[in-house]
Design a protein around this motif. Structure first.
Motif, mmCIF file in Angstrom:
data_model
loop_
_atom_site.group_PDB
_atom_site.id
_atom_site.type_symbol
_atom_site.label_atom_id
_atom_site.label_comp_id
_atom_site.label_asym_id
_atom_site.label_seq_id
_atom_site.Cartn_x
_atom_site.Cartn_y
_atom_site.Cartn_z
ATOM 1 N N LEU A 32 0.831 -1.201 0.000
ATOM 2 C CA LEU A 32 0.000 0.000 0.000
ATOM 3 C C LEU A 32 0.871 1.259 0.000
ATOM 4 C CD1 LEU A 32 -3.123 0.492 0.169
ATOM 5 C CD2 LEU A 32 -2.792 0.888 2.620
ATOM 6 N N GLU A 59 0.797 5.803 -0.195
ATOM 7 C CA GLU A 59 0.024 6.871 0.441
ATOM 8 C C GLU A 59 -1.282 7.126 -0.312
ATOM 9 O OE1 GLU A 59 0.305 8.343 3.194
ATOM 10 O OE2 GLU A 59 2.328 7.764 3.833
ATOM 11 N N LEU A 66 -3.663 4.360 0.594
ATOM 12 C CA LEU A 66 -4.146 4.536 1.957
ATOM 13 C C LEU A 66 -5.231 5.599 2.018
ATOM 14 C CD1 LEU A 66 -4.003 4.088 5.025
ATOM 15 C CD2 LEU A 66 -2.085 5.723 5.076
ATOM 16 N N SER A 85 -9.055 4.711 3.183
ATOM 17 C CA SER A 85 -9.672 5.330 4.360
ATOM 18 C C SER A 85 -10.865 6.186 3.967
ATOM 19 C CB SER A 85 -8.634 6.159 5.130
ATOM 20 O OG SER A 85 -8.015 7.112 4.289
ATOM 21 N N VAL A 118 -6.683 7.187 10.861
ATOM 22 C CA VAL A 118 -5.388 7.177 10.187
ATOM 23 C C VAL A 118 -4.591 8.421 10.557
ATOM 24 C CG1 VAL A 118 -4.252 7.372 7.932
ATOM 25 C CG2 VAL A 118 -6.090 5.701 8.271
ATOM 26 N N ARG A 145 -1.061 8.317 12.511
ATOM 27 C CA ARG A 145 0.122 8.859 11.842
ATOM 28 C C ARG A 145 0.912 9.754 12.803
ATOM 29 N NH1 ARG A 145 0.941 9.202 6.471
ATOM 30 N NH2 ARG A 145 -1.289 9.109 5.980
ATOM 31 N N PRO A 194 2.243 3.003 5.196
ATOM 32 C CA PRO A 194 0.811 3.057 4.888
ATOM 33 C C PRO A 194 0.092 1.745 5.196
ATOM 34 C CG PRO A 194 2.058 4.141 3.156
ATOM 35 C CD PRO A 194 3.063 3.523 4.072
ATOM 36 N N THR A 195 0.752 0.620 4.961
ATOM 37 C CA THR A 195 0.144 -0.678 5.280
ATOM 38 C C THR A 195 -0.181 -0.781 6.760
ATOM 39 O OG1 THR A 195 1.129 -1.925 3.458
ATOM 40 C CG2 THR A 195 0.603 -3.157 5.445
ATOM 41 N N ALA A 211 -2.977 1.562 7.903
ATOM 42 C CA ALA A 211 -4.296 1.035 7.552
ATOM 43 C C ALA A 211 -4.711 -0.058 8.517
ATOM 44 C CB ALA A 211 -4.277 0.486 6.121
#
Length: 530
Positions: free
Chosen positions: A363, A365, A368, A372, A383, A387, A395-396, A399
Motif C-alpha cells: 500500500l 500513500e 491509503l 480510508s 489514520v 500517523r 501506509p500498510t 491502515a
C-alpha cells in the motif's frame, strides 16, 4: 489404556523423552464419577472430562444437562472433541509463518475430529486431591462463536498451573448453529433458550467447577473467568447473565469486549434461512437432520463476504431472559459490580487478519487515502491520529492499526461503563511489545497476548519468536494474570504500580519489556464516534 497413553504422548500431553513410563494422576471423584489423567512434568492433567450430557438427539438445541453417573473410572488422558467447526482462518498466504501459527491454533486439524458431542473440559492442577484451595482460572476460547477449542496448544494450562500454584480449566462448548440458532420463533416455547445454549454451556461448566474443583485442589470460592477475542465476549456476557451470578469472582477480557448482544429477530431470520437450506420443517426434522447437514446449510445460507461484523453472525442474543439486555449498554450489569475486571487489547490487532490481503506490504500513500476515504470519516480520522502517534508506520501498518479501532473503542467503552458503577476495581492494559517473526510484519497482532499470559512463550515461538524478550514478556504477563486471580489486582515486581482505571483517570498499563502506566493513551481513537 495403552491406546490412551499413546494418544497422550503423541498429543504432547507428556514429553516422550521425559519418562519411559507415564505416571497416572490420583483418581478423583466428581459428581458424575471417577476420573484419572496423566502427570505432565509434575502437574496433574485431566483432559476431556465430560461436564454435561451429550447435546445430541432430543437434547440438540436444548439447555445443557448434568452428565450421567459413570460407575467406572473415566479415562481423562486425552482431549474431548471440539464442537463442529465452521471456519478455518487463513494466514498471511500459505507460508512457514502460517503453518507455524496453525500449529498453535490448529483449527484445520481439529476440523477432522470435531463433533456435536463436545461438552468437555480440561483441568491442570499442581496436586489433585491434596485438599488445597488454589485460585481457579477458567479459560473460554476464541474463534468468535463459530469455531475454536479449549484444546489448542496455546491454551495448555500446564505452565500457568505450575508457575502460579493455581488450577487452570479450559472449556469446549457448542458453537455456531449448534449453540446460537434462535428457533423460538419457528418452534415455540420449547426452544426458547436455543439462541443462547452455547453460553448456557459455559454456565454449566462453571457449575461443574463450583461443585467439583475442590477435589482437584481448587477453591470454588475464588474463580476467575478469562478469554480472548470471542472468549472475551463470552466473559462479558457471563457478567450480565443472571444464571451465572455467583459462579465466578473475577473477570479478564482480552481483545474481545462484548458490549452488545445479537437481536432475536435478526437471529430468527438467519435461523429460518438455515432451516430452509437444511430442509428442516418440523421439530422431528430438527432432531433427525445430520450434524454435517446443519454445517452445510449454514454455509449455503450465509452470504458471501460475511464475517468481521458483516452479514449475519452467530452469538448470544438479548432475549430478555437468559441475556436480559445488551451486557454493557446503557450501563454495566448491576450483578457484576463487585467483580474485579482486567481488560485490554493489542496495539496492532488487525495485522493477523489482513496480512493475507494483496495490498498488505504494498500500500502507498495514495492507496491509503483512497482506502480510508472509502471507509468513511472515522477511518480518515483514525489514520490521521495514528500517523501522529506512529510516524514511522508504513501506509500498510497505518491502515491495519486504524482498522482495529473497534477493539480500542469497545475496550474503553466497557471499562468506562464498569468503572462508573462498580465497587470493584477495573484495570486496563494495552500490549505494545512487537513480535519479530516474519520480519516484524505483524507488530502486535491479535492473539499475541495468549502465549504470554499462559506462560507458553517457548511453546509458541512461531508467533512470538525466541530469545530473552518473549521469555520476559511471558514472565511479566503471567505474573500479572496470576496475581489478579489471587488478589484481584494485576501487580507484579516486573511492572510499575498498576493503578485502577476510572472514567476520570484512564490509567492504562502499556505492556512491554519496560512497561509503563499511561493516562488515556488512545484518547483520539476512544473519542471517535461510530
Amino acid at each position: 489404556m495403552k491406546r490412551a497413553i499413546l494418544g497422550a504422548l503423541l498429543a504432547g500431553c507428556i514429553p516422550i523423552a521425559a519418562s519411559a513410563q507415564p505416571v497416572a494422576t490420583p483418581v478423583v471423584e466428581t459428581e458424575s464419577g471417577k476420573v484419572q489423567g496423566l502427570e505432565d512434568r509434575g502437574i496433574d492433567a485431566f483432559l476431556g472430562i465430560r461436564y454435561a450430557a451429550p447435546p445430541i438427539g432430543d437434547l440438540r438445541f436444548m439447555p445443557p444437562e448434568k452428565p450421567a453417573k459413570d460407575s467406572g473410572i473415566s479415562d481423562a488422558t486425552g482431549y474431548g472433541a471440539p464442537c463442529m467447526q465452521l471456519y478455518t482462518p487463513s494466514g498471511p498466504n500459505e507460508s512457514d509463518v502460517t503453518r507455524g501459527i496453525q500449529a498453535i491454533f490448529p483449527t484445520s486439524t481439529e476440523a477432522k475430529i470435531d463433533n456435536e458431542d463436545c461438552l468437555f473440559l480440561n483441568v491442570w492442577t499442581p496436586a489433585a486431591g491434596d485438599g488445597g484451595k488454589r485460585p481457579v482460572m477458567v479459560w473460554f476460547h476464541g474463534g468468535g462463536y463459530a469455531y475454536g477449542s479449549g484444546n489448542w496448544p496455546a491454551y495448555n494450562g500446564r505452565n500457568l498451573a505450575e508457575k502460579g500454584d493455581v488450577v487452570v480449566v479450559t472449556v469446549n462448548h457448542r458453537l455456531n448453529a449448534f449453540g446460537y440458532l434462535n428457533l423460538a420463533e419457528k418452534f415455540g416455547e420449547d426452544y426458547a433458550a436455543s439462541g443462547n445454549v452455547g453460553n448456557l454451556d459455559l454456565v454449566r461448566s462453571l457449575e461443574w467447577v463450583r461443585d467439583n474443583i475442590a477435589a482437584f485442589g481448587g477453591d470454588p470460592g475464588n474463580v476467575t473467568i478469562m478469554g480472548e477475542s470471542g472468549g472475551g465476549s463470552k466473559v462479558s456476557h457471563l457478567m450480565a447473565m443472571p444464571v451465572a451470578d455467583g459462579l465466578f469472582h473475577k473477570a479478564i477480557v482480552q481483545s474481545g469486549p462484548g458490549v452488545v448482544s445479537g437481536k432475536p429477530a435478526e437471529a430468527a431470520a438467519y435461523a429460518a434461512d438455515i432451516l430452509k437450506a437444511a430442509g428442516v420443517e418440523t421439530s422431528e426434522d430438527l432432531v433427525a437432520v445430520r450434524a454435517d447437514e446443519i454445517v452445510d446449510a449454514v454455509r449455503k445460507a450465509t452470504p458471501p463476504g460475511s464475517g468481521m461484523g458483516r452479514g449475519p453472525q452467530f452469538g448470544p442474543i438479548a432475549d430478555g431472559t437468559i441475556v436480559p439486555r445488551d451486557p454493557f449498554l446503557p450501563a454495566a450489569p448491576e450483578q457484576s459490580r463487585d467483580i474485579p475486571l482486567l481488560i485490554g487489547y493489542n496495539k496492532d490487532e488487525m495485522t493477523l487478519f489482513v496480512a493475507s490481503q494483496p495490498w498488505f506490504g504494498r500500500l502507498d500513500e495514495a492507496g491509503l487515502a483512497a482506502m480510508s476515504a472509502m471507509l468513511g470519516k472515522q477511518a480518515v480520522a483514525a489514520v490521521d491520529a495514528y500517523r501522529k502517534a506512529y510516524p514511522d508506520y508504513s501506509p500498510t501498518h497505518l491502515a491495519a492499526i486504524a482498522m482495529g479501532g473497534r477493539f480500542v473503542r469497545g475496550t474503553y467503552l466497557l471499562a468506562d461503563q464498569q468503572s462508573r458503577t462498580a465497587s470493584a476495581p477495573v484495570f486496563v492494559y494495552r500490549l505494545v511489545w512487537e513480535t519479530p517473526v516474519a520480519g516484524g510484519m505483524f507488530r502486535t497482532p491479535h492473539t499475541l497476548d495468549i502465549p504470554f499470559m499462559f506462560d507458553n512463550a517457548q511453546e509458541s515461538a512461531a508467533l512470538v519468536g525466541t530469545g530473552e524478550a518473549p521469555e520476559r514478556m511471558g514472565q511479566i504477563m503471567s505474573d500479572a494474570w496470576i496475581s489478579f486471580a489471587k488478589s484481584g489486582s494485576p501487580s507484579s515486581e516486573l511492572l510499575p504500580e498498576w493503578k485502577p482505571y476510572t472514567a476520570k483517570a484512564r490509567m492504562v498499563m502499556e505492556l512491554d519489556i519496560e512497561s509503563r502506566l499511561t493516562d488515556d493513551p488512545e484518547k483520539a481513537i476512544r473519542e471517535l464516534s461510530d
